[in-house]
Scaffold this motif. Structure first.
Motif, PDB file in Angstrom:
ATOM      1  N   TYR A 273       0.821  -1.206   0.000  1.00 40.44           N
ATOM      2  CA  TYR A 273       0.000   0.000   0.000  1.00 40.44           C
ATOM      3  C   TYR A 273       0.855   1.256   0.000  1.00 40.44           C
ATOM      4  N   LEU A 274       2.051   1.177   0.562  1.00 40.64           N
ATOM      5  CA  LEU A 274       2.944   2.344   0.586  1.00 40.64           C
ATOM      6  C   LEU A 274       3.306   2.773  -0.831  1.00 40.64           C
ATOM      7  N   VAL A 275       3.613   1.804  -1.667  1.00 44.07           N
ATOM      8  CA  VAL A 275       3.964   2.112  -3.059  1.00 44.07           C
ATOM      9  C   VAL A 275       2.767   2.711  -3.783  1.00 44.07           C
ATOM     10  N   ARG A 276       1.606   2.127  -3.533  1.00 44.13           N
ATOM     11  CA  ARG A 276       0.403   2.640  -4.183  1.00 44.13           C
ATOM     12  C   ARG A 276       0.122   4.093  -3.786  1.00 44.13           C
ATOM     13  N   ALA A 277       0.276   4.410  -2.494  1.00 47.54           N
ATOM     14  CA  ALA A 277       0.014   5.772  -2.025  1.00 47.54           C
ATOM     15  C   ALA A 277       0.932   6.768  -2.730  1.00 47.54           C
ATOM     16  N   LEU A 278       2.198   6.416  -2.890  1.00 55.06           N
ATOM     17  CA  LEU A 278       3.131   7.316  -3.570  1.00 55.06           C
ATOM     18  C   LEU A 278       2.791   7.452  -5.049  1.00 55.06           C
ATOM     19  N   LEU A 290       3.072   4.240   6.719  1.00 50.76           N
ATOM     20  CA  LEU A 290       4.377   3.733   7.151  1.00 50.76           C
ATOM     21  C   LEU A 290       4.494   3.784   8.671  1.00 50.76           C
ATOM     22  N   ALA A 291       4.021   4.862   9.270  1.00 49.06           N
ATOM     23  CA  ALA A 291       4.059   4.986  10.727  1.00 49.06           C
ATOM     24  C   ALA A 291       3.196   3.907  11.386  1.00 49.06           C
ATOM     25  N   HIS A 300       8.268  11.362  13.515  1.00 55.69           N
ATOM     26  CA  HIS A 300       9.595  10.833  13.192  1.00 55.69           C
ATOM     27  C   HIS A 300       9.698  10.454  11.715  1.00 55.69           C
ATOM     28  N   VAL A 301       8.622   9.843  11.190  1.00 55.82           N
ATOM     29  CA  VAL A 301       8.637   9.487   9.767  1.00 55.82           C
ATOM     30  C   VAL A 301       8.696  10.748   8.907  1.00 55.82           C
ATOM     31  N   ALA A 319      12.069  -2.169   7.980  1.00 55.48           N
ATOM     32  CA  ALA A 319      11.401  -2.648   9.192  1.00 55.48           C
ATOM     33  C   ALA A 319      10.000  -3.169   8.927  1.00 55.48           C
ATOM     34  N   VAL A 320       9.325  -2.647   7.888  1.00 56.07           N
ATOM     35  CA  VAL A 320       7.952  -3.085   7.609  1.00 56.07           C
ATOM     36  C   VAL A 320       7.879  -4.102   6.477  1.00 56.07           C
ATOM     37  N   GLY A 321       9.046  -4.545   5.971  1.00 59.20           N
ATOM     38  CA  GLY A 321       9.042  -5.614   4.985  1.00 59.20           C
ATOM     39  C   GLY A 321       9.169  -5.199   3.539  1.00 59.20           C
ATOM     40  N   ILE A 322       9.519  -3.937   3.286  1.00 62.79           N
ATOM     41  CA  ILE A 322       9.752  -3.502   1.901  1.00 62.79           C
ATOM     42  C   ILE A 322      11.034  -4.150   1.393  1.00 62.79           C
ATOM     43  N   ASP A 323      11.006  -4.667   0.174  1.00 62.31           N
ATOM     44  CA  ASP A 323      12.181  -5.314  -0.401  1.00 62.31           C
ATOM     45  C   ASP A 323      13.199  -4.286  -0.885  1.00 62.31           C
ATOM     46  N   ARG A 324      14.489  -4.661  -0.830  1.00 62.09           N
ATOM     47  CA  ARG A 324      15.573  -3.781  -1.289  1.00 62.09           C
ATOM     48  C   ARG A 324      15.335  -3.308  -2.721  1.00 62.09           C
ATOM     49  N   SER A 325      14.831  -4.194  -3.592  1.00 62.33           N
ATOM     50  CA  SER A 325      14.660  -3.842  -5.005  1.00 62.33           C
ATOM     51  C   SER A 325      13.585  -2.782  -5.218  1.00 62.33           C
TER      52      SER A 325
END
Length: 377
Positions: A273-278, A290-291, A300-301, A319-325
């Protein structure tokens, strides 16, 4: 060839690791969908073991046209593995469309996950799906995406409650595309038609008046009054415009937080959902989500994305599981929406990759909190 012989052939192909054999296996399974009594046979123990053991890896590696063919073959199959159907539903929209439209395997929770994690095109297909439940309708209304709402308004089989219809009509005040499908909706009532009348064009007004036998004189008087009010508001001094603007901003933040809370409570707030929001340009929604996912302080975020240290954002994402790629895209989109911040340029982006070292998410979360506190100090 009998189905038993076909099953044995499938098992032989399954043992092969050759790419050509693996593609032949997928196509053979797809072709079996067209055979008489295929559904009953596919539910047999041997075949179910076969499907469970090979389908997922095969589909991930298969060419696009093979995935497309498989999607069309399995769209109506009630025996298809749940995991496979969900993977196909998240594939490219042309592959996903028949699955979303008719697969009996997809449950409300699957459809609601698509509304959160998939593209707008996928969400539109969910809204068009026949006989979607009140729960799915509620999720669509909660997110208030105009194109998805418009698709919902055109879905006459959706389980829309009177309150849902009222919400759609109210939304049509701002979303013009809703007006035509709502004016033709079988669940539109005379009372709602009177409200819709005030916002539609001449052609739709006539249709509404004829369908519901509306008192046009009274409605036209109300329409004239609303136009006069709009002109009066436009003539207000510019100094008074700051307050409504601030109010709208505050209302937007409240609505975003309500959406985040509801998704989280339903177990539907996930890293995707973070990617979608952006991608939708909603930076505030990204920060809040993300918070919530990381149990971080929202301030802080926000401080992290306003800093010149992209590694802090990377720690939070790790920390929330986003992949490096995925992180480079997140960083780029955040910078585009936040005046180039977090800074640090290309060097900062390279440093941020260190945050994705093979450590537990709890370690990354702790590191983020500590760094964010020092940043705020």
């Amino acid at each position: 060839m009998s189905f038993a012989m076909s099953s044995e052939s499938l098992l032989d192909l399954a043992k092969s690791r050759q790419p050509a054999d693996r593609e032949r296996l997928l196509l053979a399974i797809a072709d079996l969908c067209d055979t008489p009594h295929a559904g009953e046979a596919m539910k047999s123990g041997a075949i179910q073991v076969l499907l469970s053991s090979i389908f997922m890896s095969l589909v991930v590696e298969a060419e696009r046209d093979i995935r497309h063919r498989l999607s069309e073959k399995l769209a109506a199959a009630d025996w298809a593995p749940n995991a496979l159907i969900n993977v196909l539903a998240l594939d490219d929209i042309e592959i996903a469309r028949p699955i979303i439209a008719q697969s009996p395997v997809l449950q409300d929770s699957d459809l609601m996950r698509l509304l959160v994690e998939a593209t707008i095109e996928h969400q539109i297909e969910v809204a068009r799906r026949p006989h979607i439940s009140e729960a799915v309708v509620g999720a669509i209304l909660e997110q208030s995406e105009p194109a998805v709402l418009t698709a919902l308004a055109g879905n006459h089989t959706a389980e829309l409650s009177p309150k849902d219809m009222q919400d759609l009509v109210e939304a049509s005040r701002q979303i013009a595309a809703l007006r035509t499908p709502l004016s033709q909706h079988p669940k539109l009532t005379g009372q709602l038609a009177k409200r819709l009348y005030l916002w539609v064009g001449l052609a739709l007004r006539k249709g509404l008046a004829d369908r519901f036998r509306l008192d046009v004189a009274v409605l036209d008087a109300a329409l004239a009054a609303s136009i006069n009010e709009a002109h009066a508001g436009h003539m207000a001094s510019s100094s008074s415009e700051a307050v409504p603007r601030m109010t709208r901003e505050g209302e937007r933040e409240v609505m975003e937080q309500r959406l985040i809370d509801k998704l989280y409570s339903a177990g539907q707030l996930r890293p995707g959902y973070l990617v979608r929001a952006l991608r939708e340009g909603r930076l505030g929604l990204f920060v809040g989500a993300l918070a919530m996912l990381g149990r971080f302080d929202t301030g802080h975020v926000q401080s992290a994305i306003d800093s010149d240290r992209p590694e802090l954002l990377a720690l939070a994402c790790a920390a929330v599981g986003i992949d490096r790629s995925v992180f480079p895209d997140i960083l780029e989109m955040t910078r585009q929406l936040n005046d180039g911040r977090p800074g640090g340029g290309a060097d900062g982006a390279r440093k941020a990759s260190v945050a994705f070292a093979p450590v537990a998410p709890e370690v990354a979360a702790s590191a983020f909190r500590q760094a964010a506190r020092s940043l705020a100090a």
